[in-house]
Design a protein around this motif. Structure first.
Motif, PDB file in Angstrom:
ATOM      1  N   LEU A 131      23.776  34.444  43.351  1.00  0.00           N
ATOM      2  CA  LEU A 131      23.671  34.577  41.901  1.00  0.00           C
ATOM      3  C   LEU A 131      24.561  35.711  41.409  1.00  0.00           C
ATOM      4  O   LEU A 131      25.219  35.598  40.358  1.00  0.00           O
ATOM      5  CB  LEU A 131      22.218  34.829  41.515  1.00  0.00           C
ATOM      6  N   ASP A 132      24.601  36.807  42.171  1.00  0.00           N
ATOM      7  CA  ASP A 132      25.466  37.925  41.816  1.00  0.00           C
ATOM      8  C   ASP A 132      26.938  37.509  41.847  1.00  0.00           C
ATOM      9  O   ASP A 132      27.714  37.829  40.935  1.00  0.00           O
ATOM     10  CB  ASP A 132      25.216  39.084  42.790  1.00  0.00           C
ATOM     11  N   LEU A 133      27.342  36.788  42.881  1.00  0.00           N
ATOM     12  CA  LEU A 133      28.724  36.310  42.974  1.00  0.00           C
ATOM     13  C   LEU A 133      29.045  35.330  41.860  1.00  0.00           C
ATOM     14  O   LEU A 133      30.165  35.329  41.329  1.00  0.00           O
ATOM     15  CB  LEU A 133      28.957  35.655  44.339  1.00  0.00           C
ATOM     16  N   ALA A 134      28.094  34.487  41.486  1.00  0.00           N
ATOM     17  CA  ALA A 134      28.324  33.515  40.415  1.00  0.00           C
ATOM     18  C   ALA A 134      28.569  34.208  39.077  1.00  0.00           C
ATOM     19  O   ALA A 134      29.465  33.828  38.317  1.00  0.00           O
ATOM     20  CB  ALA A 134      27.132  32.574  40.315  1.00  0.00           C
ATOM     21  N   ILE A 135      27.769  35.232  38.793  1.00  0.00           N
ATOM     22  CA  ILE A 135      27.956  35.975  37.547  1.00  0.00           C
ATOM     23  C   ILE A 135      29.303  36.692  37.545  1.00  0.00           C
ATOM     24  O   ILE A 135      30.026  36.700  36.536  1.00  0.00           O
ATOM     25  CB  ILE A 135      26.799  36.969  37.337  1.00  0.00           C
ATOM     26  N   ARG A 136      29.666  37.282  38.678  1.00  0.00           N
ATOM     27  CA  ARG A 136      30.948  37.981  38.767  1.00  0.00           C
ATOM     28  C   ARG A 136      32.122  37.029  38.541  1.00  0.00           C
ATOM     29  O   ARG A 136      33.049  37.332  37.784  1.00  0.00           O
ATOM     30  CB  ARG A 136      31.077  38.657  40.131  1.00  0.00           C
ATOM     31  N   LEU A 137      32.084  35.886  39.202  1.00  0.00           N
ATOM     32  CA  LEU A 137      33.198  34.950  39.104  1.00  0.00           C
ATOM     33  C   LEU A 137      33.322  34.366  37.701  1.00  0.00           C
ATOM     34  O   LEU A 137      34.420  34.308  37.135  1.00  0.00           O
ATOM     35  CB  LEU A 137      33.017  33.828  40.127  1.00  0.00           C
ATOM     36  N   SER A 138      32.221  33.926  37.116  1.00  0.00           N
ATOM     37  CA  SER A 138      32.273  33.303  35.794  1.00  0.00           C
ATOM     38  C   SER A 138      32.693  34.298  34.719  1.00  0.00           C
ATOM     39  O   SER A 138      33.491  33.963  33.827  1.00  0.00           O
ATOM     40  CB  SER A 138      30.915  32.690  35.453  1.00  0.00           C
ATOM     41  N   THR A 139      32.190  35.533  34.787  1.00  0.00           N
ATOM     42  CA  THR A 139      32.561  36.524  33.780  1.00  0.00           C
ATOM     43  C   THR A 139      34.009  36.961  33.922  1.00  0.00           C
ATOM     44  O   THR A 139      34.702  37.161  32.920  1.00  0.00           O
ATOM     45  CB  THR A 139      31.643  37.749  33.876  1.00  0.00           C
ATOM     46  N   ILE A 140      34.491  37.115  35.155  1.00  0.00           N
ATOM     47  CA  ILE A 140      35.883  37.539  35.336  1.00  0.00           C
ATOM     48  C   ILE A 140      36.844  36.458  34.876  1.00  0.00           C
ATOM     49  O   ILE A 140      37.904  36.739  34.299  1.00  0.00           O
ATOM     50  CB  ILE A 140      36.154  37.932  36.807  1.00  0.00           C
ATOM     51  N   LEU A 141      36.491  35.190  35.079  1.00  0.00           N
ATOM     52  CA  LEU A 141      37.321  34.095  34.579  1.00  0.00           C
ATOM     53  C   LEU A 141      37.392  34.124  33.049  1.00  0.00           C
ATOM     54  O   LEU A 141      38.478  34.010  32.466  1.00  0.00           O
ATOM     55  CB  LEU A 141      36.764  32.746  35.047  1.00  0.00           C
ATOM     56  N   PHE A 142      36.256  34.294  32.424  1.00  0.00           N
ATOM     57  CA  PHE A 142      36.217  34.304  30.963  1.00  0.00           C
ATOM     58  C   PHE A 142      36.977  35.501  30.403  1.00  0.00           C
ATOM     59  O   PHE A 142      37.765  35.357  29.457  1.00  0.00           O
ATOM     60  CB  PHE A 142      34.770  34.317  30.482  1.00  0.00           C
ATOM     61  N   ILE A 143      36.766  36.683  30.965  1.00  0.00           N
ATOM     62  CA  ILE A 143      37.379  37.896  30.426  1.00  0.00           C
ATOM     63  C   ILE A 143      38.895  37.850  30.563  1.00  0.00           C
ATOM     64  O   ILE A 143      39.632  38.113  29.598  1.00  0.00           O
ATOM     65  CB  ILE A 143      36.802  39.142  31.122  1.00  0.00           C
ATOM     66  N   LEU A 144      39.389  37.514  31.731  1.00  0.00           N
ATOM     67  CA  LEU A 144      40.826  37.540  31.964  1.00  0.00           C
ATOM     68  C   LEU A 144      41.561  36.498  31.127  1.00  0.00           C
ATOM     69  O   LEU A 144      42.605  36.786  30.538  1.00  0.00           O
ATOM     70  CB  LEU A 144      41.122  37.326  33.454  1.00  0.00           C
ATOM     71  N   ILE A 145      41.016  35.285  31.078  1.00  0.00           N
ATOM     72  CA  ILE A 145      41.714  34.209  30.364  1.00  0.00           C
ATOM     73  C   ILE A 145      41.548  34.353  28.857  1.00  0.00           C
ATOM     74  O   ILE A 145      42.521  34.249  28.097  1.00  0.00           O
ATOM     75  CB  ILE A 145      41.211  32.838  30.839  1.00  0.00           C
ATOM     76  N   TYR A 146      40.323  34.625  28.395  1.00  0.00           N
ATOM     77  CA  TYR A 146      40.107  34.638  26.954  1.00  0.00           C
ATOM     78  C   TYR A 146      40.702  35.871  26.284  1.00  0.00           C
ATOM     79  O   TYR A 146      41.157  35.791  25.141  1.00  0.00           O
ATOM     80  CB  TYR A 146      38.616  34.546  26.637  1.00  0.00           C
ATOM     81  N   SER A 147      40.712  37.017  26.954  1.00  0.00           N
ATOM     82  CA  SER A 147      41.353  38.197  26.372  1.00  0.00           C
ATOM     83  C   SER A 147      42.849  37.966  26.188  1.00  0.00           C
ATOM     84  O   SER A 147      43.420  38.325  25.147  1.00  0.00           O
ATOM     85  CB  SER A 147      41.096  39.421  27.254  1.00  0.00           C
ATOM     86  N   SER A 148      43.491  37.353  27.171  1.00  0.00           N
ATOM     87  CA  SER A 148      44.910  37.019  27.031  1.00  0.00           C
ATOM     88  C   SER A 148      45.116  35.985  25.930  1.00  0.00           C
ATOM     89  O   SER A 148      46.078  36.079  25.148  1.00  0.00           O
ATOM     90  CB  SER A 148      45.457  36.481  28.361  1.00  0.00           C
ATOM     91  N   SER A 149      44.231  35.001  25.852  1.00  0.00           N
ATOM     92  CA  SER A 149      44.339  33.984  24.818  1.00  0.00           C
ATOM     93  C   SER A 149      44.163  34.577  23.427  1.00  0.00           C
ATOM     94  O   SER A 149      44.886  34.227  22.491  1.00  0.00           O
ATOM     95  CB  SER A 149      43.300  32.886  25.059  1.00  0.00           C
ATOM     96  N   LEU A 150      43.204  35.491  23.276  1.00  0.00           N
ATOM     97  CA  LEU A 150      42.978  36.122  21.979  1.00  0.00           C
ATOM     98  C   LEU A 150      44.161  36.997  21.578  1.00  0.00           C
ATOM     99  O   LEU A 150      44.521  37.085  20.399  1.00  0.00           O
ATOM    100  CB  LEU A 150      41.693  36.956  22.031  1.00  0.00           C
ATOM    101  N   PHE A 151      44.788  37.637  22.561  1.00  0.00           N
ATOM    102  CA  PHE A 151      45.978  38.439  22.288  1.00  0.00           C
ATOM    103  C   PHE A 151      47.124  37.558  21.788  1.00  0.00           C
ATOM    104  O   PHE A 151      47.802  37.887  20.801  1.00  0.00           O
ATOM    105  CB  PHE A 151      46.391  39.186  23.558  1.00  0.00           C
ATOM    106  N   LEU A 152      47.361  36.431  22.449  1.00  0.00           N
ATOM    107  CA  LEU A 152      48.423  35.518  22.023  1.00  0.00           C
ATOM    108  C   LEU A 152      48.084  34.842  20.698  1.00  0.00           C
ATOM    109  O   LEU A 152      48.982  34.497  19.926  1.00  0.00           O
ATOM    110  CB  LEU A 152      48.658  34.454  23.100  1.00  0.00           C
ATOM    111  N   LEU A 153      46.799  34.660  20.438  1.00  0.00           N
ATOM    112  CA  LEU A 153      46.369  33.993  19.219  1.00  0.00           C
ATOM    113  C   LEU A 153      46.642  34.839  17.979  1.00  0.00           C
ATOM    114  O   LEU A 153      46.928  34.291  16.905  1.00  0.00           O
ATOM    115  CB  LEU A 153      44.874  33.664  19.309  1.00  0.00           C
TER     116      LEU A 153
END
Length: 292
Positions: A131-153
């Motif tokens: 469960l700890d690994l699942a939270i880490r993986l899902s949050t890191i995917l969201f943060i890295l991709i969406y922060s870059s997307s919001l910057f380009l947006l």
């Protein structure tokens, strides 16, 4: 389908203009780097907090729902599936779970309510580590991709290249062609919509011909797609040649001789406020973000 409007990530939102658009691109670049590096060695609470911060920024900027849905919908789906898959897969510890009750079946009171196994149903097993690994993986995917997307947006391509050129100015002392590199990057960013337009035109031309792919077979279908790829490359080279000729006619013999200032960088009150918040952000990260 219009590829220039349906592409879910990497597009610049011209209208409506939000308060994120007015922030200096240099400040936004530092914020982007902060979101990229802050999750490293951070606690779970801090990573979840970063996700909430990104969502709050999107809501406060009043980005239209249609854009938000395109940007975040598929990303949430990917994060959800990554969470589920990681949670139910083996955690890698290789522990043999033994019965801790006496052989007689007498249940003894436990000192705490701690349980390593969070959920178990048949072969589906969710442990605290998985469960700890699942939270880490899902949050890191969201943060890295969406922060870059919001910057380009919220940042125009010309603003991005202007900010990069500003930070690359010290490299001129080492005779690095900074201006040439930035001009090439600007032209590359401007050329991306042309590539999408050519792909869209070729896709529409194939659809209008109503090709029956099942009757063609694998070999003939592959030959058709090779012809399409060759045509795409030919059209893109023709577009690139037209741009080169247009620049040559207008006197763009060298970037320093005929240079166009796409974006003027200057700090405003909102930029200094963003810098102050950034300092507080990293202070909170170092104090409460943890190092695991």
């Amino acid at each position: 389908m219009d590829l220039l409007r349906s592409l879910p990530i990497g597009l610049y939102l011209e209208k409506p203009t939000t308060w994120l658009h007015h922030i200096d691109p240099r400040v936004k670049l530092f914020w982007l780097l902060s979101f990229l590096f802050a999750p490293v060695l951070a606690t779970l609470e801090w990573r979840i907090g970063l996700v909430l911060i990104l969502v709050a920024l999107t809501i406060s900027a009043r980005i239209p729902w249609r854009v938000w849905k395109q940007q975040m919908g598929w990303l949430l789906a990917i994060g959800f599936f990554a969470f589920i898959i990681t949670a139910i897969t083996p955690d890698g510890l290789g522990i043999d779970y033994q019965q801790r009750l006496p052989a007689s079946g007498l249940e003894l009171p436990q000192p705490t309510s701690y349980q390593y196994v969070v959920y178990k149903a048949g072969k589906v097993l969710v442990t605290r580590r998985s469960l700890d690994l699942a939270i880490r993986l899902s949050t890191i995917l969201f943060i890295l991709i969406y922060s870059s997307s919001l910057f380009l947006l919220t940042t125009a391509p010309e603003e991005i290249t202007a900010a990069l050129e500003y930070f690359m100015q010290p490299l001129k002392r080492f005779k690095v062609p900074v201006t040439e590199i930035i001009l090439t990057l600007t032209l590359s960013l401007r050329f991306i919509p042309l590539v999408l337009e050519e792909i869209q035109n070729l896709a529409r031309s194939i659809n209008t011909r109503a090709i029956e792919w099942k009757k063609l077979g694998l070999r003939k279908s592959l030959s058709v797609w090779l012809i399409v790829a060759d045509r795409l490359l030919e059209n893109l080279l023709a577009r690139a040649e037209q741009i080169a000729v247009a620049m040559d006619v207008r006197g763009f013999t060298s970037p320093n001789r005929h240079r166009v200032q796409w974006h003027i960088l200057r700090f405003r009150a909102v930029d200094w406020l963003a810098i102050a918040v950034l300092v507080g952000f990293w202070s909170a990260r170092l104090l409460w973000g943890g190092v695991e």
